[in-house]
Design a protein around this motif. Sequence first.
Motif, PDB file in Angstrom:
ATOM      1  N   PRO A 193       0.842  -1.200   0.000  1.00  0.00           N
ATOM      2  CA  PRO A 193       0.000   0.000   0.000  1.00  0.00           C
ATOM      3  C   PRO A 193       0.882   1.257   0.000  1.00  0.00           C
ATOM      4  O   PRO A 193       1.886   1.319   0.697  1.00  0.00           O
ATOM      5  N   CYS A 220      -8.067  -2.643   8.551  1.00  0.00           N
ATOM      6  CA  CYS A 220      -6.838  -3.422   8.328  1.00  0.00           C
ATOM      7  C   CYS A 220      -6.835  -4.663   9.217  1.00  0.00           C
ATOM      8  O   CYS A 220      -6.861  -4.560  10.443  1.00  0.00           O
ATOM      9  N   PRO A 221      -6.811  -5.855   8.627  1.00  0.00           N
ATOM     10  CA  PRO A 221      -6.865  -7.080   9.443  1.00  0.00           C
ATOM     11  C   PRO A 221      -5.559  -7.376  10.169  1.00  0.00           C
ATOM     12  O   PRO A 221      -5.515  -8.259  11.009  1.00  0.00           O
ATOM     13  N   ILE A 229      -1.832  -0.170  10.172  1.00  0.00           N
ATOM     14  CA  ILE A 229      -1.921   1.253   9.871  1.00  0.00           C
ATOM     15  C   ILE A 229      -1.259   2.011  11.033  1.00  0.00           C
ATOM     16  O   ILE A 229      -1.649   1.833  12.193  1.00  0.00           O
ATOM     17  N   PHE A 251       2.243   2.821   6.863  1.00  0.00           N
ATOM     18  CA  PHE A 251       1.966   1.404   7.104  1.00  0.00           C
ATOM     19  C   PHE A 251       3.118   0.730   7.832  1.00  0.00           C
ATOM     20  O   PHE A 251       4.292   1.058   7.591  1.00  0.00           O
ATOM     21  N   CYS A 303       2.342  -5.764   7.375  1.00  0.00           N
ATOM     22  CA  CYS A 303       1.333  -5.609   6.324  1.00  0.00           C
ATOM     23  C   CYS A 303       1.455  -6.749   5.322  1.00  0.00           C
ATOM     24  O   CYS A 303       2.540  -7.066   4.862  1.00  0.00           O
ATOM     25  N   LYS A 304       0.288  -7.396   5.012  1.00  0.00           N
ATOM     26  CA  LYS A 304       0.308  -8.531   4.077  1.00  0.00           C
ATOM     27  C   LYS A 304      -0.034  -8.105   2.654  1.00  0.00           C
ATOM     28  O   LYS A 304      -0.128  -8.932   1.760  1.00  0.00           O
ATOM     29  N   GLY A 305      -0.312  -6.842   2.479  1.00  0.00           N
ATOM     30  CA  GLY A 305      -0.613  -6.368   1.128  1.00  0.00           C
ATOM     31  C   GLY A 305      -1.964  -6.804   0.613  1.00  0.00           C
ATOM     32  O   GLY A 305      -2.168  -6.943  -0.596  1.00  0.00           O
ATOM     33  N   CYS A 306      -2.918  -6.990   1.528  1.00  0.00           N
ATOM     34  CA  CYS A 306      -4.226  -7.500   1.112  1.00  0.00           C
ATOM     35  C   CYS A 306      -5.026  -6.464   0.323  1.00  0.00           C
ATOM     36  O   CYS A 306      -5.938  -6.806  -0.415  1.00  0.00           O
ATOM     37  N   GLY A 307      -4.700  -5.185   0.502  1.00  0.00           N
ATOM     38  CA  GLY A 307      -5.367  -4.146  -0.268  1.00  0.00           C
ATOM     39  C   GLY A 307      -6.703  -3.691   0.291  1.00  0.00           C
ATOM     40  O   GLY A 307      -7.403  -2.875  -0.325  1.00  0.00           O
ATOM     41  N   CYS A 328      -7.256  -1.769   2.826  1.00  0.00           N
ATOM     42  CA  CYS A 328      -7.183  -0.339   3.146  1.00  0.00           C
ATOM     43  C   CYS A 328      -7.437   0.509   1.897  1.00  0.00           C
ATOM     44  O   CYS A 328      -8.200   1.483   1.938  1.00  0.00           O
ATOM     45  N   MET A 343      -2.207   0.377  -4.445  1.00  0.00           N
ATOM     46  CA  MET A 343      -1.358  -0.786  -4.219  1.00  0.00           C
ATOM     47  C   MET A 343      -0.307  -0.839  -5.329  1.00  0.00           C
ATOM     48  O   MET A 343      -0.619  -0.727  -6.511  1.00  0.00           O
TER      49      MET A 343
HETATM   50  S1  SF4 Z   1      -2.657  -3.763   2.609  1.00  0.00           S
HETATM   51 FE1  SF4 Z   1      -3.924  -4.914   4.044  1.00  0.00          FE
HETATM   52  S2  SF4 Z   1      -2.490  -5.452   5.671  1.00  0.00           S
HETATM   53 FE2  SF4 Z   1      -1.536  -3.830   4.510  1.00  0.00          FE
HETATM   54  S3  SF4 Z   1      -2.094  -1.996   5.592  1.00  0.00           S
HETATM   55 FE3  SF4 Z   1      -3.584  -2.272   3.941  1.00  0.00          FE
HETATM   56  S4  SF4 Z   1      -5.235  -3.375   4.953  1.00  0.00           S
HETATM   57 FE4  SF4 Z   1      -3.477  -3.548   6.294  1.00  0.00          FE
END
Ligand code: SF4
Lengths: 125, 395
Positions: free
Chosen positions: A43, A60-61, A65, A75, A80-84, A86, A97
């Motif tokens: 992110p 954000c899981p 943040i 971040f 951060c796992k990059g789940c996207g 956010c 992203m």
């Molecule tokens: S990409 Fe996912 S894990 Fe990374 S900051 Fe955003 S919500 Fe959180």
Amino acid sequence: MSKSWDVSEISKWGWSKHPVGAVIPEPATTNRYVTGGWRSLRPILDLEKCVHCFICFIFCPDSSILVENEKMDGFKLEHCKGCGICAQVCPKNAIHMMNEAEALGLEQCLLPDDDKKDKKEDKSA
Amino acid sequence: MTKVAAMVGTDAIAEAMRQINPDVVPAYPITPQTSIVETYAQMVADKLVDTEMINVESEHSALSAAIGAAAAGSRVMTATSSQGLALMWEMLYIASGLRLPIVMTNVNRALSAPVNIHCDHSDSMGARDAGWIQLYSEDAQEAYDNIIQAVRIAEHPDVLLPVMVLMDGFIISHSLGRVELLEDQPVKNFVGTIQPPYSLLDTKNPPSFGAFDGLHGYYFEVKRAQAQGMLNASAVIKKVGTEFAGISGRSYDFFETYRLEDAEYAIIALGSAAGTARTAVDELREQGERVGLLKLRMFRPFPAQELVDALSHIKAAAVLDRSDTLAGSIGGPVFVELRSAFYEAEKKPRLYNFIYGLGGRELDINMMKQTVETIQTGMSDGVVQSSVAYLGVRE
Ligand code: SF4
Ligand code: SF4
């Protein structure tokens, strides 16, 4: 908060030293190790657009943040796992992203020359 | 003052549970266990207990919920049978690995296929290496007594392992029998309150359960510690069994012997078959045969040395198994373990295995006597027939 559990020698512990049932006698936390290593998207925050509403913070899981003085502050890339998520929930489209490899390349270019040298030495070491 | 009642096995279990009043009971119905949780649900609805009953969608969830509740530090009980136990499989190992003192009744029923709802021990015997203590019951009285003791055994700090109390499906679970019920207060005093070493609800020192062992690999050490809990269980089971006599007049040990001291031949059985065996022993004794019985109550931990000591003077013994290992010709689980226990013993009986009662096939006194005749003939002929025989199968 209880005293941090000292596991520095855990690989040497005999079987009777481990807490019963492999319980970890402190709350679940990954604070002490990096779990963001397998992120493929990163992110990127556009501070210009951000209105600090913290919707990303709520969603954000991975609690990644960062907040500083009641402001969204980027971040925590170690976790951060990059789940996207956010980027998806941000009402201001302030997050996009980026391909992680690209981001790493960019990081490398942006490093001051001294740091680049250190990194190279680290690798060869 | 004890109360004597005519009760089916499932009601005796539910009554013991009422007196124990566990914090949480997650349960899913399955024949022939259903009436335990049905009766218990009624008790919850009638506010006879303050248990939180969780109705779940499967046995896998039942034990999962039990694990969560036990990790929170609650006293947890549940019940199952057969396929239900099979569906709990992966959670069985998690309950014991996390050292959670859950007490579960398993009403023994055959495992499919073919579908069969009657008694055999293939369900619980299959789970014999899951790290659960296993106590078998001859009748409703023993099932009631075992449940009360199981709480103390499971929660003992030297043990901290889940306990399975076994009761033969239908033969005990659905047959009326005489049960001496204890008063509520002595039971409550006997079980006390749970003192978990860790609790998820401990907000001052919140622990984490069930973490990945990391790539450092301490799984082996944790399993070794678990093996120690099982080892320690023997002494605790003995102590609790003796203490139980203090409130009930009935003491419990790893096994019970009947006319065994001067016997030449022995029958070894667990569960309801022991009652049939006792009658067979009496009838054979009347005919002058020196026969005795050893009824095994504790299968996990397996009391290897004690069994060797109790049986070494016997010439030959008929070991009864209500399940098969299906491992070739090595016999049923009780036989395999007993024979292994005797390997290093200097004096040992010739052991014969009789696999009986699969899928609820009837076992009567004559069949029981037939096992003794077979081993007697085997001994006198000096001809060693096969050590493993199927008793009551249609040839
Ligand atoms: S990409 Fe996912 S894990 Fe990374 S900051 Fe955003 S919500 Fe959180
Ligand atoms: S959701 Fe968007 S606008 Fe709101 S704090 Fe996060 S980045 Fe800023």
